[in-house]
Write an enzyme that holds these catalytic residues in place. Structure first.
Site, PDB file in Angstrom:
ATOM      1  N   LYS A   1      -4.088   1.716  16.600  1.00  0.00           N
ATOM      2  CA  LYS A   1      -5.444   2.238  16.366  1.00  0.00           C
ATOM      3  C   LYS A   1      -6.428   1.660  17.378  1.00  0.00           C
ATOM      4  CE  LYS A   1      -7.878   1.007  12.599  1.00  0.00           C
ATOM      5  NZ  LYS A   1      -9.302   0.733  12.839  1.00  0.00           N
TER       6      LYS A   1
ATOM      7  N   HIS B   1       0.856  -1.182   0.000  1.00  0.00           N
ATOM      8  CA  HIS B   1       0.000   0.000   0.000  1.00  0.00           C
ATOM      9  C   HIS B   1       0.887   1.225   0.000  1.00  0.00           C
ATOM     10  CE1 HIS B   1       0.155  -0.418   4.612  1.00  0.00           C
ATOM     11  NE2 HIS B   1       0.672  -1.492   4.097  1.00  0.00           N
TER      12      HIS B   1
END
Length: 964
Positions: free
Chosen positions: A600, A172
């Site tokens: 996260k 990514h």
């Protein structure tokens, strides 16, 4: 130089000196570099768009610089008034200008970093940022330090020969700069480096200056915005471009430096060519976790493309090697091989430029290398035809299919040269070439496959349902393991062509079939994301067997969320206790730990501590079962995703967790910083090799029990505070989406992967990259610091002695120091005043107290952190990074104000602005705006707004150097 130009240049230099008045070292040329690039850019801007645009850019810069000096928020509003009065065309030109100036500032830093001498007197351990890499040792220093610690040169050499660092380029590419621009940036960097070289002639200087201006103008005139989302194949080609540019030649150059460093401590032996100190892997085209665009066909394409590129790069070098090895003296083996090949050679090879006629037997090395060249040519053509047509008429026996076939004739030549008294020649280009073959193989990189565990569960469920034995998905973990092991121990085929398959199931099975079809040496690990149980691993083992993979890929569980990290050791204990599995792995296991999703899920401080503990636990379990464990660190480029300086981040890992074997991701957004330039590539290879060696020979000390207890206590508070805001506050998602550009993030076409794992939902469905990216854009960096302040406050208020303990931890424990210094760097880059402007313009009144409370938490966390570190202001101990940020801030601040007012206009059509007359010197006042609108004809917003927004996102990402 005309007097007007001298005055402008002096003015620019003076403005920069106000921000960074002192040199931080004798060889500090950063302000000079910045001033030169800025002066050349502003001249180009004026020649293209007129003095009005140039003056406006300088006016905006001066307002932003004044804000940075005073932090008077009125300056931000003045900036906003100037910006909103621009028409669509001018707005895009000026946003693009500030984005360009930030890119130029970054290039100046890279040149300064690549060439500056190390600052010897800087306080030990100040490693807040990669670019401050003062304490990051070069390889020779590391060896000297180890010798000073009474480690023998022989022990150092033996340890080095047994270590491997595998750098994994990720799929990514949060690299938000287009490849077209990166190449132009490379030219700017080269020109700047050469302009400041010693003994440069006036003519050379003038020509270089002209080349610099051409490159700056070419970059400015290139559309920064990707108009089409990149495919996984595009991503792979971009990643592979670094091999062409720096890595391919950088590896043998670095290994030669290792030889020299060893010689300087008394080791008169080279690192063996077949000892791969550095290896490269990739996720580009293999990472299908949450990315439906990575199909079996894509995986096939990228593997064949990489093989074609590898063969081509060897092929382009082999002629030079043939020129070099013109010797006639050789041993009997080489003479016999040359005679055999010579007798088989029938005709001239007219498709070669050099050595196209039959090579005489008096040049035996050239005869052998000529055969290597033929096979490389055929290997390249074979891959090319498979890629282009799906089939190839090139006979496989005329190609290289295994690395041993490739190395054997090279080894033959090497040994013969050594035996014939020509070892200095053997240790030249031939040794470099053999080291490239050992490092890159026939595949250039090994492709990892990554898939989420739930997809394998779907496949197994389809199989068990078809077999009529129930729903695999509904089975307990024990029942799943029992059934999987019975099938693994048996030999019956599980399914045939009549298996009913959804698209997802067919795609997963198709991936395994491609793995069976393609050469095994093209693949690395099969990584299971969101792994939670032993059955996740066993299911992949079974699917590999069912799909006919003759040499199965090693299966690597990836533990990411806090709960999964906490249960990782128990999962591996259960796996290692299964006899079938223990026999399968043959004493080696790899486990990946995820920094992004753990951060996260629980906040950065909790995640960092849990990742530290899980490594200790996993190593202990592996020892108990006699397994050599390799840790694969899934570190992001940003601090919120586990990023940070290489050398000290590795040295801060727990003792005994690296053991000479390390895998680590090089994320898209830091590939350019790691490999974009020859010197940067060299430093990257040096850092990883040095840190792995040092950790193995002189591991860090373990933390004291009372430090562990305090970390445990702080981690609980951090997680509780973080989750109470992010996951439990009912209106947090609404606030987050108002206060950041998260909703607009998808327009950037950064990568091929969707921003969410699943449509809809809250923070838990958002990928870690856009989550971090959005907060980075507003300079608030919430995921990094949230919860830390509450934890520090809790333990200090509970017992004031804990403050002294925290200071001891900072000064004596490398893990804690790295954690705190990274936080400090983030606070230095942050600005709650900027974040407050986003709230003021974009957030509903009833949600504004939310932001006010968060900003109080930010300041409280910063206060406690500075107290622990013993610093008055962020980065007091790191003048180099402080200088960099001060020089960069006015550009970033201007782009922040551009962005927030653009978001206001996009989201609130009733927001009224008064546009002043057009500034740009075009023939027709509307022509520039019209041209720019043509670049984005499908925008749903008023002209110029969408492109301005995207340009600000790219510019701020360049300014923060953490795109997510």
């Amino acid at each position: 130089m005309a007097s007007g130009k001298v005055e402008k240049m002096a003015s620019i230099d003076a403005q920069l000196r106000l921000l960074a008045p002192k040199k931080v070292s004798e060889d500090d040329k950063l302000v000079e570099y910045d001033a030169l690039l800025l002066d050349r850019f502003l001249d180009i801007l004026e020649s293209l768009h007129g003095s009005g645009i140039r003056e406006t850019v300088q006016e905006l810069y001066e307002h932003a610089a004044e804000y940075e000096r005073t932090h008077d928020t009125k300056k931000l509003e003045e900036l906003g008034n100037l910006i909103t009065s621009l028409d669509a065309g001018d707005s895009i030109v000026i946003a693009k200008s500030f984005s360009q100036m930030l890119n130029l500032a970054n290039l100046a830093e890279e040149v300064q970093l690549a060439y500056r001498r190390r600052i010897k007197k800087t306080k030990k351990g100040d490693f807040a940022d990669e670019s401050s890499a003062i304490t990051e040792s070069d390889f020779e220093e590391t060896l000297r330090r180890l010798v000073d610690l009474k480690k023998s040169p022989e022990e150092i050499f033996a340890t080095l020969k047994n270590q491997t660092v595998d750098l994994v380029l990720t799929a990514h590419p949060t690299q938000s700069v287009r490849r077209s621009l990166l190449q132009k940036h490379g030219r700017i960097r080269d020109c700047l480096s050469q302009l400041y070289a010693k003994d440069i002639s006036p003519d050379d200087k003038q020509e270089l200056d002209e080349a610099l201006q051409r490159a700056i103008q070419a970059a400015f005139r290139t559309d920064e915005i990707r108009r089409v989302q990149p495919t996984p194949q595009d991503e792979m080609r971009m990643g592979m471009s670094y091999f062409h540019e720096t890595i391919w030649k950088g590896v043998p150059k670095f290994l030669r430096r290792v030889d020299t460093a060893l010689k300087n401590i008394g080791i008169n032996e080279r690192v063996p060519y077949n000892v791969p100190l550095i290896q490269f892997s990739s996720w580009m085209g293999g990472d299908r976790d949450g990315n439906p665009r990575v199909t079996p066909e894509v995986t096939r394409d990228v593997v064949l493309l990489a093989r074609m590129m590898a063969a081509n790069m060897y092929f382009t070098q082999i002629t030079d090697l043939m020129f070099e090895l013109s010797m006639w003296r050789c041993n009997d083996e080489v003479r016999a091989r040359a005679q055999e090949l010579h007798s088989q050679s029938k005709s001239d090879a007219k498709h070669y430029i050099e050595f196209w006629k039959q090579i005489p037997l008096s040049e035996p090395y050239r005869v052998i290398l000529g055969d290597v060249r033929d096979k490389l040519y055929n290997t390249r053509e074979h891959a090319h035809k498979l890629l282009a047509n799906g089939s190839s008429d090139v006979p496989e026996e005329s190609t290289f299919t295994h690395i041993d076939q490739f190395l054997e004739p090279l080894e033959l030549c090497y040994k013969s040269l050594c035996a014939s008294g020509d070892q200095p020649i053997a240790d030249g280009s031939l040794l470099d070439f053999m080291r490239q073959v050992s490092t890159f193989g026939l595949s250039l990189v090994k492709l990892d496959i990554r898939q989420e565990s739930d997809r394998h569960t779907e496949v197994m469920d389809a199989i068990t349902t078809h077999l009529g034995i129930g729903s695999y998905r509904s089975w307990s973990e024990e029942k799943r393991q029992e059934w999987l092991l019975s099938e693994l121990r048996g030999k019956r085929p599980l399914f045939g062509s009549d298996l009913p398959m959804s698209y997802e199931v067919a795609d997963a099975i198709g991936t395994f079939r491609v793995l069976a079809e393609l050469p095994n040496d093209s693949f690395g690990a099969y990584i299971i994301s969101m792994a939670t149980a032993p059955s996740d691993v066993l299911a992949v083992e079974l699917l590999q067997r069912e799909c006919g993979i003759k040499k199965p890929l090693r299966v690597v569980p990836l533990f990411e969320k806090l709960a999964d990290l906490q249960s990782a050791a128990a999962s591996m204990t259960r796996l290692f206790s299964i006899d079938w599995y223990k026999n399968r792995i043959n004493g080696t296991q790899e486990v990946m730990i995820g920094y992004s999703d753990s951060g996260k899920d629980a906040g950065r401080l909790s995640a960092a501590w849990q990742l530290y503990k899980v490594q200790e636990q996993l190593i202990q379990v592996a020892k108990e079962y006699g397994v050599k464990l390799t840790m694969f660190h899934g570190r992001g480029g940003t601090v919120g995703r586990g990023g940070g300086p290489t050398h000290l981040a590795l040295l801060s890992q727990p003792p005994d967790t690296i053991h000479g074997s390390l895998r680590v991701t090089i994320q898209g957004e830091v590939i350019e910083q790691s490999f974009g330039e020859e010197h940067l590539c060299f430093r990257t290879l040096e850092r990883y090799t040095a840190a792995t060696l040092e950790h193995g020979i002189d591991p860090p000390t373990s933390p004291k029990p009372e430090w562990r207890a305090l970390m445990d206590e702080m981690a609980v508070i951090t997680t509780k505070e973080y989750r109470s805001v992010v996951l439990q506050e009912p209106r947090f998602v609404e606030y987050f989406r108002s206060a950041t550009p998260e909703l607009e993030y998808g327009r950037m076409n950064i990568g091929s992967r969707p921003a969410k794992r699943k449509p809809g939902g809250g923070i838990e469905t958002l990928r870690a990259i856009p989550w971090i990216f959005s907060w980075t854009q507003t300079r608030f960096h919430l995921p990094v610091w949230l919860g830390c302040g509450a934890a520090f406050k809790h333990v200090i208020e509970k017992d004031i002695k804990n403050l002294a303990m925290l200071k001891d931890m900072y000064n004596q424990w490398s893990f804690f120091r790295v954690t705190i210094d990274l936080l400090e760097m983030v606070f230095a880059k942050g600005d709650p005043g900027i974040a407050a402007l986003y709230d003021k313009l974009l957030v509903k009144d009833e949600l504004k107290p939310f932001g006010e409370n968060l900003r109080k938490s930010y300041l409280e966390a910063q206060k406690f952190l500075l107290e622990i570190a013993g610093h008055k202001d962020p980065l007091d101990a790191d003048p180099y990074l402080k200088q960099i940020l001060r020089l960069r801030d006015p550009y970033t601040t201007t782009l922040n104000v551009f962005q927030v007012y653009t978001l206001k206009r996009i989201r609130d059509p009733s927001f009224h602005v008064t546009v002043r007359p057009h500034l740009s010197k075009e023939m027709d006042a509307n022509s520039l705006a019209a041209d720019l609108v043509k670049l984005n004809p499908t925008s749903e917003y008023p002209p110029g707004l969408e492109d301005t927004l995207i340009l600000t996102m790219k510019g701020i990402a360049a300014g923060m150097q953490n795109t997510g």
